[in-house]
Motif scaffolding. Sequence first.
Motif, PDB file in Angstrom:
ATOM      1  N   GLY A 123      56.353  70.739  -0.793  1.00 46.14           N
ATOM      2  CA  GLY A 123      56.382  69.377  -1.320  1.00 46.14           C
ATOM      3  C   GLY A 123      56.898  68.393  -0.288  1.00 46.14           C
ATOM      4  N   ALA A 124      57.663  68.894   0.696  1.00 44.32           N
ATOM      5  CA  ALA A 124      58.145  68.027   1.778  1.00 44.32           C
ATOM      6  C   ALA A 124      56.985  67.466   2.593  1.00 44.32           C
ATOM      7  N   PHE A 125      55.846  68.187   2.637  1.00 44.62           N
ATOM      8  CA  PHE A 125      54.673  67.669   3.335  1.00 44.62           C
ATOM      9  C   PHE A 125      54.199  66.374   2.680  1.00 44.62           C
ATOM     10  N   LEU A 126      54.240  66.328   1.347  1.00 41.92           N
ATOM     11  CA  LEU A 126      53.795  65.129   0.640  1.00 41.92           C
ATOM     12  C   LEU A 126      54.752  63.968   0.908  1.00 41.92           C
ATOM     13  N   LEU A 127      56.048  64.271   0.910  1.00 40.36           N
ATOM     14  CA  LEU A 127      57.027  63.221   1.218  1.00 40.36           C
ATOM     15  C   LEU A 127      56.813  62.690   2.629  1.00 40.36           C
ATOM     16  N   ALA A 128      56.594  63.612   3.575  1.00 41.46           N
ATOM     17  CA  ALA A 128      56.396  63.194   4.967  1.00 41.46           C
ATOM     18  C   ALA A 128      55.096  62.416   5.121  1.00 41.46           C
ATOM     19  N   ALA A 129      54.047  62.848   4.418  1.00 43.01           N
ATOM     20  CA  ALA A 129      52.772  62.142   4.495  1.00 43.01           C
ATOM     21  C   ALA A 129      52.900  60.715   3.974  1.00 43.01           C
ATOM     22  N   ALA A 130      53.804  60.510   3.022  1.00 36.97           N
ATOM     23  CA  ALA A 130      54.036  59.166   2.479  1.00 36.97           C
ATOM     24  C   ALA A 130      54.893  58.312   3.404  1.00 36.97           C
ATOM     25  N   GLY A 131      55.494  58.943   4.425  1.00 36.30           N
ATOM     26  CA  GLY A 131      56.303  58.205   5.388  1.00 36.30           C
ATOM     27  C   GLY A 131      57.760  58.067   5.023  1.00 36.30           C
ATOM     28  N   VAL A 132      58.183  58.636   3.889  1.00 38.24           N
ATOM     29  CA  VAL A 132      59.571  58.411   3.460  1.00 38.24           C
ATOM     30  C   VAL A 132      60.558  59.286   4.238  1.00 38.24           C
ATOM     31  N   LEU A 133      60.064  60.300   4.984  1.00 35.93           N
ATOM     32  CA  LEU A 133      60.964  61.161   5.748  1.00 35.93           C
ATOM     33  C   LEU A 133      61.020  60.795   7.227  1.00 35.93           C
ATOM     34  N   ASP A 134      60.351  59.731   7.634  1.00 38.06           N
ATOM     35  CA  ASP A 134      60.355  59.344   9.047  1.00 38.06           C
ATOM     36  C   ASP A 134      61.786  59.129   9.537  1.00 38.06           C
ATOM     37  N   GLY A 135      62.144  59.840  10.613  1.00 37.79           N
ATOM     38  CA  GLY A 135      63.481  59.717  11.183  1.00 37.79           C
ATOM     39  C   GLY A 135      64.571  60.373  10.373  1.00 37.79           C
ATOM     40  N   LYS A 136      64.190  61.106   9.327  1.00 33.29           N
ATOM     41  CA  LYS A 136      65.176  61.720   8.429  1.00 33.29           C
ATOM     42  C   LYS A 136      65.201  63.229   8.602  1.00 33.29           C
ATOM     43  N   VAL A 137      66.311  63.826   8.179  1.00 31.26           N
ATOM     44  CA  VAL A 137      66.462  65.275   8.173  1.00 31.26           C
ATOM     45  C   VAL A 137      65.679  65.847   6.994  1.00 31.26           C
ATOM     46  N   ALA A 138      65.018  66.980   7.199  1.00 27.70           N
ATOM     47  CA  ALA A 138      64.250  67.617   6.126  1.00 27.70           C
ATOM     48  C   ALA A 138      64.178  69.116   6.379  1.00 27.70           C
ATOM     49  N   THR A 139      63.774  69.850   5.350  1.00 27.16           N
ATOM     50  CA  THR A 139      63.450  71.262   5.509  1.00 27.16           C
ATOM     51  C   THR A 139      62.198  71.543   4.694  1.00 27.16           C
ATOM     52  N   THR A 140      61.603  72.700   4.948  1.00 29.17           N
ATOM     53  CA  THR A 140      60.450  73.160   4.187  1.00 29.17           C
ATOM     54  C   THR A 140      60.441  74.676   4.272  1.00 29.17           C
ATOM     55  N   HIS A 141      59.438  75.309   3.698  1.00 30.79           N
ATOM     56  CA  HIS A 141      59.350  76.761   3.763  1.00 30.79           C
ATOM     57  C   HIS A 141      59.304  77.202   5.225  1.00 30.79           C
ATOM     58  N   TRP A 142      60.092  78.226   5.571  1.00 26.89           N
ATOM     59  CA  TRP A 142      60.176  78.658   6.972  1.00 26.89           C
ATOM     60  C   TRP A 142      58.811  79.042   7.536  1.00 26.89           C
ATOM     61  N   GLY A 143      57.914  79.556   6.698  1.00 26.37           N
ATOM     62  CA  GLY A 143      56.600  79.966   7.178  1.00 26.37           C
ATOM     63  C   GLY A 143      55.685  78.818   7.536  1.00 26.37           C
ATOM     64  N   TYR A 144      56.033  77.591   7.107  1.00 28.24           N
ATOM     65  CA  TYR A 144      55.212  76.414   7.381  1.00 28.24           C
ATOM     66  C   TYR A 144      55.904  75.454   8.344  1.00 28.24           C
ATOM     67  N   ALA A 145      56.985  75.897   8.965  1.00 31.00           N
ATOM     68  CA  ALA A 145      57.773  75.008   9.819  1.00 31.00           C
ATOM     69  C   ALA A 145      56.969  74.511  11.017  1.00 31.00           C
ATOM     70  N   ASP A 146      56.246  75.409  11.688  1.00 31.46           N
ATOM     71  CA  ASP A 146      55.478  74.992  12.864  1.00 31.46           C
ATOM     72  C   ASP A 146      54.389  73.993  12.482  1.00 31.46           C
ATOM     73  N   ALA A 147      53.720  74.254  11.369  1.00 31.06           N
ATOM     74  CA  ALA A 147      52.671  73.331  10.913  1.00 31.06           C
ATOM     75  C   ALA A 147      53.262  71.971  10.567  1.00 31.06           C
ATOM     76  N   PHE A 148      54.452  71.970   9.978  1.00 30.79           N
ATOM     77  CA  PHE A 148      55.112  70.712   9.615  1.00 30.79           C
ATOM     78  C   PHE A 148      55.464  69.924  10.873  1.00 30.79           C
ATOM     79  N   ARG A 149      56.065  70.611  11.861  1.00 32.00           N
ATOM     80  CA  ARG A 149      56.457  69.917  13.091  1.00 32.00           C
ATOM     81  C   ARG A 149      55.247  69.340  13.812  1.00 32.00           C
ATOM     82  N   ALA A 150      54.148  70.091  13.825  1.00 35.08           N
ATOM     83  CA  ALA A 150      52.943  69.607  14.503  1.00 35.08           C
ATOM     84  C   ALA A 150      52.379  68.371  13.804  1.00 35.08           C
ATOM     85  N   ARG A 151      52.457  68.343  12.500  1.00 35.41           N
ATOM     86  CA  ARG A 151      51.875  67.250  11.723  1.00 35.41           C
ATOM     87  C   ARG A 151      52.809  66.048  11.641  1.00 35.41           C
ATOM     88  N   PHE A 152      54.132  66.316  11.574  1.00 35.02           N
ATOM     89  CA  PHE A 152      55.095  65.227  11.367  1.00 35.02           C
ATOM     90  C   PHE A 152      56.218  65.288  12.408  1.00 35.02           C
TER      91      PHE A 152
END
Length: 331
Positions: A123-152
Motif C-alpha cells: 500500500g506504500a506504493f500507492l501513497l508514494a505514487a500519490a506523492g505524499v511520501l516524497d522526502g519522507k521515511v517509509a517502509t514496505t514489504h522487504w521483497g518489494y524494496a528494490d522495486a520501490f526504490r527504483a520507482r520512488f
Amino acid sequence: MQSTPAPFTVTIIGFDHALSSAITGALDLFALAGISWQRIHQQKVTPQFNVQLATLHGAPVTCINQLSLKPHIALEDVRHTDLLIVPTIGGDLDKVLEQTTGIHVHLKRLLRTGADIAGNCTGAFLLAAAGVLDGKVATTHWGYADAFRARFPQVNLQAEKMVTQQNNLFCAGGGMAWFDLSLMLIERYCGHQVASDTAKSHVLDLTRPNQNVYAGSRQHKFHQDNDILAIQEYMEQNFAKKLSIDALARDHNMTPRTMMRRFKQACGVTPLQYLQSLRLEQARKYLETRPWSLEKIVTIIGYEDISSFTRLFKRHTGLAPSQYRSKFMRH
C-alpha cells in the motif's frame, strides 16, 4: 493526530485486488479496541473507534481472494477522518497503481485536513505514487524494496523496519503487518494500556522485531548482472570459508574496485554485507531446525567469536540467537 475525543474515525480505502485481510482485519482490530478485553473481564465496554470502508464512487470492490466488499461510504464523501489507511495491494502492482490514480487526490485532500495517513505493505506504493511520501521515511514489504526504490527514489525507504512514522505519515512492512500498524496507531490514539489490552485479547504481540528476521538473502538477487550473480552463487556455496575480495574479483575476471562497484550497484549491499547475510541466514535455519549449541553453529557458518556473532545477529534480526530459537524453532 486529531485532538477530538474518542471514538475516533478510521477510514480504510478499498480497491480491486487489495488484500482482504488487511482491510477486514484492521477494521476488526480498531472496532474492537475497548471492547474485547472488557468483555473478557466483564468490564464496561468503551468503544474507541468508529470504522468505515470507503471506495471511489461508493462502488463495491473485489479483493485478490475474490471476496467482494460493499463500502460504507464513497471516498469522495469523506470530509473528515482521524485516520486513513491504504491496505496491501494483493494484485499486479503496475495494474493496480494504474487503476487507483483517482485515489491520489483524496489522499492529498485528507492529508491537508490533518488526518493521519497510513499504508500497509505494498500500500506504500500507492501513497508514494500519490506523492505524499516524497522526502519522507517509509517502509514496505522487504521483497518489494528494490522495486520501490527504483520507482520512488525520492522516498527515504527503510525496508528493514516493520513500521515507520514521520509526522502524520505511517507505513508498515509485510502483508500481515497491518496488525503491527494497527496496534501502534491504537496506542497513538488511546495510549499503551488500550493497545496492550487489545493485543492480548486477540493473542497478538504488541511489538515485533524488524523485517530482517523474516527476510532472506534472495532479495539481493533481483537484478540482471550475470557476472555478479555468478559471484553471489559462488559465495552461497562457500560462505563458511575465508573469502577475499581480491580472490573473488580475480576469479571472475574483474579488478577489486570494479567488482565492489558493480556488486553494490546490483545488490544494494557490499560483498561483505552479502556474505554476512548468507551466514546469518544459515544460522537462522540451524537455530530453527537443529538442537546444536550456538558455539557449533557459529563455527559451521564461518565465524570464530561467539560474542561478535551474537551482536551481529541481534543487530540484524532484533533478537538474540536464544530468543530467535525460542520463537521459531520447529518442534
